[in-house]
Design a protein around this motif. Structure first.
Motif, PDB file in Angstrom:
ATOM      1  N   GLY A  12      42.159  27.228  18.110  1.00  0.00           N
ATOM      2  CA  GLY A  12      42.686  27.102  16.915  1.00  0.00           C
ATOM      3  C   GLY A  12      44.353  27.494  16.850  1.00  0.00           C
ATOM      4  O   GLY A  12      44.161  27.206  16.071  1.00  0.00           O
ATOM      5  N   GLU A  13      44.608  27.825  17.688  1.00  0.00           N
ATOM      6  CA  GLU A  13      46.373  28.226  17.336  1.00  0.00           C
ATOM      7  C   GLU A  13      46.474  26.136  17.331  1.00  0.00           C
ATOM      8  O   GLU A  13      48.095  26.268  16.589  1.00  0.00           O
ATOM      9  CB  GLU A  13      46.846  28.664  18.962  1.00  0.00           C
ATOM     10  N   GLU A  14      45.905  25.518  18.038  1.00  0.00           N
ATOM     11  CA  GLU A  14      46.465  24.024  17.638  1.00  0.00           C
ATOM     12  C   GLU A  14      46.298  23.972  15.499  1.00  0.00           C
ATOM     13  O   GLU A  14      46.809  22.835  15.533  1.00  0.00           O
ATOM     14  CB  GLU A  14      45.884  23.148  18.147  1.00  0.00           C
ATOM     15  N   LEU A  15      44.987  24.297  15.609  1.00  0.00           N
ATOM     16  CA  LEU A  15      44.730  23.730  14.567  1.00  0.00           C
ATOM     17  C   LEU A  15      44.523  24.492  12.445  1.00  0.00           C
ATOM     18  O   LEU A  15      45.571  23.722  12.322  1.00  0.00           O
ATOM     19  CB  LEU A  15      42.951  23.807  14.393  1.00  0.00           C
ATOM     20  N   PHE A  16      45.286  25.125  13.635  1.00  0.00           N
ATOM     21  CA  PHE A  16      45.350  26.795  12.134  1.00  0.00           C
ATOM     22  C   PHE A  16      46.893  27.478  12.216  1.00  0.00           C
ATOM     23  O   PHE A  16      47.208  27.487  12.850  1.00  0.00           O
ATOM     24  CB  PHE A  16      44.382  27.607  11.782  1.00  0.00           C
ATOM     25  N   HIS A  17      47.026  27.763  10.570  1.00  0.00           N
ATOM     26  CA  HIS A  17      48.467  28.027  10.476  1.00  0.00           C
ATOM     27  C   HIS A  17      48.145  29.593  10.969  1.00  0.00           C
ATOM     28  O   HIS A  17      47.059  30.147  11.287  1.00  0.00           O
ATOM     29  CB  HIS A  17      48.082  28.489   8.908  1.00  0.00           C
ATOM     30  N   PRO A  18      49.795  30.326  12.104  1.00  0.00           N
ATOM     31  CA  PRO A  18      49.190  31.723  12.637  1.00  0.00           C
ATOM     32  C   PRO A  18      49.055  32.300  11.947  1.00  0.00           C
ATOM     33  O   PRO A  18      50.106  32.564  10.975  1.00  0.00           O
ATOM     34  CB  PRO A  18      50.296  31.190  13.333  1.00  0.00           C
ATOM     35  N   GLY A  19      47.924  33.746  12.058  1.00  0.00           N
ATOM     36  CA  GLY A  19      48.166  34.660  11.635  1.00  0.00           C
ATOM     37  C   GLY A  19      47.474  34.629   9.992  1.00  0.00           C
ATOM     38  O   GLY A  19      48.369  36.216   9.077  1.00  0.00           O
ATOM     39  N   LEU A  20      47.126  33.718   9.362  1.00  0.00           N
ATOM     40  CA  LEU A  20      46.567  33.747   7.814  1.00  0.00           C
ATOM     41  C   LEU A  20      45.124  33.344   7.796  1.00  0.00           C
ATOM     42  O   LEU A  20      44.713  32.130   8.628  1.00  0.00           O
ATOM     43  CB  LEU A  20      47.394  32.869   7.432  1.00  0.00           C
ATOM     44  N   SER A  21      44.831  33.680   7.069  1.00  0.00           N
ATOM     45  CA  SER A  21      43.233  33.742   6.656  1.00  0.00           C
ATOM     46  C   SER A  21      42.650  34.099   5.303  1.00  0.00           C
ATOM     47  O   SER A  21      43.770  34.461   3.968  1.00  0.00           O
ATOM     48  CB  SER A  21      42.154  34.153   7.407  1.00  0.00           C
ATOM     49  N   PRO A  88      49.237  46.052   8.919  1.00  0.00           N
ATOM     50  CA  PRO A  88      49.329  45.869  10.008  1.00  0.00           C
ATOM     51  C   PRO A  88      47.937  46.106  11.163  1.00  0.00           C
ATOM     52  O   PRO A  88      47.178  45.611  12.588  1.00  0.00           O
ATOM     53  CB  PRO A  88      50.618  46.500  11.537  1.00  0.00           C
ATOM     54  N   SER A  89      47.246  46.908  10.724  1.00  0.00           N
ATOM     55  CA  SER A  89      46.171  47.551  11.239  1.00  0.00           C
ATOM     56  C   SER A  89      44.556  47.286  11.062  1.00  0.00           C
ATOM     57  O   SER A  89      43.635  47.338  11.508  1.00  0.00           O
ATOM     58  CB  SER A  89      45.619  49.037  11.621  1.00  0.00           C
ATOM     59  N   ARG A  90      45.040  45.504  10.640  1.00  0.00           N
ATOM     60  CA  ARG A  90      43.313  45.536   9.756  1.00  0.00           C
ATOM     61  C   ARG A  90      42.568  44.527   9.995  1.00  0.00           C
ATOM     62  O   ARG A  90      41.580  44.790   9.747  1.00  0.00           O
ATOM     63  CB  ARG A  90      43.195  44.656   7.771  1.00  0.00           C
ATOM     64  N   ARG A 116      48.156  39.702  14.859  1.00  0.00           N
ATOM     65  CA  ARG A 116      47.141  40.573  13.206  1.00  0.00           C
ATOM     66  C   ARG A 116      47.603  39.415  12.616  1.00  0.00           C
ATOM     67  O   ARG A 116      47.976  37.787  12.276  1.00  0.00           O
ATOM     68  CB  ARG A 116      48.644  41.309  13.125  1.00  0.00           C
ATOM     69  N   PHE A 117      46.665  39.329  11.897  1.00  0.00           N
ATOM     70  CA  PHE A 117      46.355  38.593  10.636  1.00  0.00           C
ATOM     71  C   PHE A 117      46.038  39.263   9.131  1.00  0.00           C
ATOM     72  O   PHE A 117      46.094  40.024   8.462  1.00  0.00           O
ATOM     73  CB  PHE A 117      44.723  38.024  10.305  1.00  0.00           C
ATOM     74  N   ILE A 118      46.787  38.398   8.049  1.00  0.00           N
ATOM     75  CA  ILE A 118      46.876  38.852   6.765  1.00  0.00           C
ATOM     76  C   ILE A 118      46.020  37.870   5.977  1.00  0.00           C
ATOM     77  O   ILE A 118      45.862  36.501   6.723  1.00  0.00           O
ATOM     78  CB  ILE A 118      48.680  38.017   6.267  1.00  0.00           C
ATOM     79  N   THR A 119      45.657  38.231   4.592  1.00  0.00           N
ATOM     80  CA  THR A 119      44.347  37.870   4.457  1.00  0.00           C
ATOM     81  C   THR A 119      44.743  37.362   2.977  1.00  0.00           C
ATOM     82  O   THR A 119      45.045  38.219   2.637  1.00  0.00           O
ATOM     83  CB  THR A 119      43.454  38.011   4.944  1.00  0.00           C
ATOM     84  N   VAL A 120      44.577  36.027   2.424  1.00  0.00           N
ATOM     85  CA  VAL A 120      44.139  36.352   1.041  1.00  0.00           C
ATOM     86  C   VAL A 120      42.437  36.243   0.709  1.00  0.00           C
ATOM     87  O   VAL A 120      41.913  35.502   1.199  1.00  0.00           O
ATOM     88  CB  VAL A 120      45.292  34.471   0.585  1.00  0.00           C
TER      89      VAL A 120
END
Length: 255
Positions: A12-21, A88-90, A116-120
């Motif tokens: 996944g770290e090769e495919l996806f933008h880190p920390g974003l969903s 940060p705790s989500r 940690r993931f920030i989601t839109v």
């Protein structure tokens, strides 16, 4: 299927933008009830909103469209971004760690899936009868739930759902709703029930009809609803051009 999940988690770290969903609240309307499409997780006794990661060279909105199409089988979906969730705790590190362990993968502390993931957040309005719910690779079921009878959701998905509903209610103040949720032909009581379900309160029948007709986005058809016991109400349809213009320019009249 497990091999696909394992491949995503390993690389996944090769495919996806880190920390974003992205997470998508998909609304439908059926039997006078507002419905939400949810996924039953394989490795937890909880449900989740449809979501996914963003490929490194992919626009965020394209990721949301990809998730929606893969979960519903529908194209040309009404889609709106409504909020970014960045606490940060989500992220539920324990839940994600259990998934890694269940697949025999090493749950090391620096694993990309445990960060940690920030989601839109996006919400979508779809035709209930046209959608074909499909689970993703990490879920065992995909099903509609009544908004008033929701199961336990993972992480902060209850908060995301509440924010989507609040945004949808605000949309009623300046934009029409219904084209994506109702069948092509519908009655005025059916349209009113949709608005009442979204707003969570009753509306005066005469005022509702006067206001909706005043918008100029409805065409009254020369046919009535069949199979009703009392005087059959007229059927209506949306004028697509005027509806689209109202989405663009607003209605300038709240509820």
């Amino acid at each position: 299927m497990e091999e696909e999940v394992e491949n995503i988690l390993q690389h996944g770290e090769e495919l996806f933008h880190p920390g974003l969903s992205v997470d998508c609240v998909i609304f439908g309307f059926h039997d006078n009830q507002l419905k939400v499409l949810l996924l039953k997780m394989k490795h937890a006794d909880k449900w989740a909103l449809p979501g996914g990661f963003v490929y490194k060279e992919e626009e965020v909105e394209h990721a949301a469209v990809r998730v929606l199409q893969s979960r519903t089988g529908l194209g040309n979906i009404f889609l709106r971004q409504f909020h970014t969730f960045g606490s940060p705790s989500r992220s539920d590190r324990q839940l994600n760690k259990e998934l890694l362990v269940s697949l025999g993968l090493e749950a090391r502390e620096n694993h990309w899936f445990l960060q940690r993931f920030i989601t839109v957040g996006y919400y979508a309005l779809v035709n209930f009868s046209s959608a074909v719910p499909r689970p993703d690779v990490t879920s065992e079921a995909c099903a509609w739930w009544d908004l008033q009878d929701m199961p336990t959701l993972v992480m902060d998905h209850v908060h995301i759902l509440q924010q989507a509903l609040e945004t949808l209610r605000k949309q009623l103040n300046d934009q029409p709703i219904g084209y994506n949720l109702l069948p092509e032909k519908f009655t005025m009581p059916e349209l009113q029930r949709l608005y009442e379900t979204i707003l969570g309160r009753q509306l005066d029948r005469r005022n509702f009809q006067r206001k909706m007709l005043g918008y100029g986005i409805l065409d009254r058809l020369e046919e009535r609803k069949r199979g009703v016991a009392h005087k059959a109400p007229y059927l209506y349809s949306f004028d697509k051009e005027k509806y689209a213009a109202a989405l663009q320019d607003g209605l300038q009249q709240g509820w």
